[in-house]
Design a protein around this motif. Structure first.
Motif, short mmCIF file in Angstrom:
data_model
loop_
_atom_site.label_atom_id
_atom_site.label_comp_id
_atom_site.label_asym_id
_atom_site.label_seq_id
_atom_site.Cartn_x
_atom_site.Cartn_y
_atom_site.Cartn_z
N ARG A 1 0.85 -1.19 0.00
CA ARG A 1 0.00 0.00 0.00
C ARG A 1 0.89 1.24 0.00
O ARG A 1 1.48 1.57 -1.02
N MET A 2 1.02 1.96 1.12
CA MET A 2 1.81 3.19 1.10
C MET A 2 3.30 2.91 0.94
O MET A 2 4.04 3.77 0.43
N MET A 3 3.76 1.73 1.36
CA MET A 3 5.14 1.37 1.07
C MET A 3 5.38 1.37 -0.44
O MET A 3 6.42 1.82 -0.93
N GLN A 4 4.39 0.86 -1.16
CA GLN A 4 4.48 0.82 -2.62
C GLN A 4 4.37 2.23 -3.20
O GLN A 4 5.04 2.57 -4.17
N ASP A 5 3.52 3.06 -2.59
CA ASP A 5 3.39 4.45 -3.04
C ASP A 5 4.74 5.17 -2.96
O ASP A 5 5.07 5.99 -3.82
#
Length: 654
Positions: free
Chosen positions: A482-486
């Motif tokens: 999720r935000m790690m990927q963002d």
């Protein structure tokens, strides 16, 4: 003293330590490289070159060294006599990974290996403990013959090398007991009985078991005693959401017969710093050392456990601060002799007359030296890979960029040499972990190989990465996929906006968690990434959590699931590549070692079956004898050449 290990294009240099100059062995160009000034493309086989020396440790009496070497796809423990050059070569057991090793005395080595096994048809990690007698050349298994998974939880090693203190379960259905194991005959005496729900035992610097930690109903119950012979007393209950947890689960050093010791805690500043600590009252005392931006990641104590000798932290690179004046003086002298390098005094004999020094840089695979301060002698005795010319490699630059929510993300950008940094093809390379781990500018053969082939390489320390403090770490909880990927995508956008890379020529790759992020990135955002390559990547997060839970203690298993899943109701199928294979439209390269005990080979097999069933554009590499990394140089060469061909096909560098 416990030291934390962490190179050099040869030259003759001097620096004054005492009354005479420190001498460094002269090297010639032929010692360092097989490439000429006009030949800037380094063959994959050279990056994967065999014969590397890794992790040398000097014996307490300073007469021997142990290190790891790799040859013909096999890892070996190498024991060398420093003065007469005699060598003992011992292969690591077949289909096993070497976890760690250390001297017990000057004639015996203690080491741990792990492998993958089965328990009720499920993959599990098995670990075993051995000794190697360097005189008789005999190995022996250490500890009680318990039928359990974790048999290498050493709490203490006797400085004289006579015994160890070991925590081990009698079976997978029991809580761990503590044993005193005689290293001469392997006789095991149980010194602390198993107690309900206690998964962790802690010994002091004399080997007395002083603390037990029980996990019940989302809380830790702490049992403690001051001396051997006393009963363990319940002293506190700490809930999972209490920040005091950090002061009991990370680095614990208890001084014999005292309630005070040292602890790493982030309670006061949100960053781990070193404090005095009272274990009975749980009172944190005076800060010994803290950094204003980064966590302290470790420390060394004097042999009696009373004084701090050094602390470790990472800002833009790994660093050591010595409290011991004499060691600080030696460190300064070494840095003058080897300018531009990271210098680590990594192993020291008991009389401090001989030391092993490691020197490294982004453009230098690494050198090991035997340092004899009294003689002002610094002799280079080995390197990580002397076939590579540092002059051809590229510097890794530390940068920061803003994520979409305003969080500042650090990263390392490595660019091809002699090429204008404009509209370059990019390889996004997230690190493994994902939590508590980070990239540094150390030499990385994969990075340098890709840059040598004309790609820019970007390594973001996405939220949840280690050493940036509690707030940054917690930003990553529940953000896998999720935000790690963002954060990865935002780094790409930042580079594109600067004009450094071409938005239409980007691929993503990685290993372990990085491999999972690569597969998920190309599935989630095919408009961004032209292809993905994964080595040992997680493809099914629910299955990986079940696997991890079998070798994590109760508390850490719970924490690990919380970190990955976040909300208990969150369905990890939403971010598992194997569950979203129908959404995959870009080509992938999938590789895995069959002996992987971290991310089991089944993660690869199930994903491969789904890819084949859907007719997806995919290539596969299987390494039958490899584990979570690639150790055999032929396999590494195969991986790099396959990777180069795959990238050239789907994201050509020119």
């Amino acid at each position: 003293m416990r030291c934390y290990p962490v190179l050099l294009c040869g030259f003759l240099a001097t620096a004054f330590v005492g009354t005479s100059p420190l001498q460094v062995q002269q090297l010639t160009a032929s010692d360092l490289s097989t490439t000429g000034p006009e030949d800037t493309k380094i063959d994959a086989a050279i990056f994967a070159s065999d014969g590397q020396m890794l992790g040398p440790k000097i014996s307490p009496d300073g007469t021997r060294m142990v290190s790891i070497r790799k040859a013909d796809g096999q890892s070996y423990l190498i024991l060398s006599h420093i003065d007469d050059k005699r060598v003992i070569k011992m292969p690591v057991p077949d289909k096993a990974s070497l976890n760690w090793y250390r001297w017990t005395d000057s004639k015996k080595l203690l080491f741990s290996v792990s492998s993958t096994g089965k328990l009720e048809s499920e993959d599990v990690r098995l670990s075993l403990l051995y000794t190697l007698d360097v005189v008789t050349k005999q190995t022996a298994m250490v500890g009680p013959r318990n039928k359990t998974l974790d048999n290498d939880n050493v709490l203490y090693v006797d400085p004289a090398g006579k015994y160890i203190v070991l925590a081990s379960q009698k079976s997978i259905y029991d809580y761990p007991s503590v044993y005193k194991v005689d290293l001469a005959n392997n006789e095991s005496a149980q010194i602390v009985d198993a107690q309900k729900s206690i998964w962790n035992w802690v010994a002091d610097n004399n080997g007395v078991v002083r603390m037990g930690i029980s996990y019940q109903n989302n809380a830790a119950i702490i049992y403690y005693r001051t001396k051997e012979g006393e009963k363990f007393e319940r002293i506190t209950k700490i809930k999972d959401d209490d920040d005091q947890q950090s002061a009991l689960y990370d680095v614990i050093e208890i001084v014999s017969d005292k309630d005070e010791g040292y602890i790493l805690s982030n309670k006061e500043t949100g960053r781990f710093a070193l404090y005095k600590f009272n274990y009975r009252t749980r009172e944190t005392g005076k800060m010994v050392f803290g950094h204003d931006q980064n966590d302290v990641t470790g420390y060394n104590l004097s042999d009696d456990g009373k004084d701090v000798e050094a602390v470790f932290f990472t800002d833009d690179r790994d660093r050591m601060k010595w409290f011991d004046p004499e060691s600080a003086k030696l460190q300064s002298a070494l840095e003058k002799v080897l300018p531009g390098q990271e210098i680590w005094i990594s192993s020291i004999s008991d009389d401090r007359k001989r030391m092993i020094v490691f020197s490294t840089a982004a453009t230098d695979p690494g050198s090991y030296y035997l340092f004899e301060p009294a003689k002002n002698s610094l002799h280079r005795f080995g390197g990580i890979n002397d076939r590579i010319d540092p002059n051809i490699l590229s510097v890794s630059t530390y940068v920061t960029y803003p994520a979409r929510d305003g969080t500042s993300i650090s990263a390392y950008l490595t660019l091809p040499k002699n090429v204008a940094p404009v509209k370059l093809p990019l390889i996004m390379l997230p690190h493994g972990g994902p939590f508590g781990v980070r990239d540094t500018p150390d030499y990385d053969p994969e990075v340098q190989f890709l840059v040598n082939r004309g790609y820019a390489v970007f390594q973001p320390n996405f939220r949840g990465s280690g050493s940036f403090g509690e707030a940054f770490y917690k930003l990553g909880e529940g953000q896998v996929g999720r935000m790690m990927q963002d954060d990865l995508d935002d780094g790409m956008d930042w580079l594109v906006k600067r004009g450094t890379v071409d938005a239409d020529r980007v691929c993503i790759m990685g290993s372990s968690y990085g491999g999972s992020a690569a597969l998920w990135g190309v599935t989630r955002n095919p408009e961004r990434y032209r292809c993905a390559a994964s080595y040992a990547g997680v493809t099914d997060w629910d299955k990986q959590l079940n696997y991890d839970g079998r070798f994590f203690s109760s508390r850490y298993s719970r924490d690990w699931e919380t970190q990955i899943r976040g909300d208990k109701k969150y369905n990890l199928d939403n971010v598992s590549p194997v569950r979203r294979v129908d959404d995959l439209t870009r080509p992938v390269l999938l590789a895995h070692g069959e002996q992987d005990s971290n991310v089991p080979f089944s993660q690869f097999k199930v994903y491969r079956e789904k890819l084949k069933d859907r007719g997806r554009n995919a290539e596969y590499l299987i390494f039958k004898e490899e584990g979570h990394g690639i150790s055999d140089p032929e396999n590494m060469t195969n991986w790099l050449n396959t990777l180069e061909a795959f990238l050239k096909k789907h994201n050509p560098p020119d």
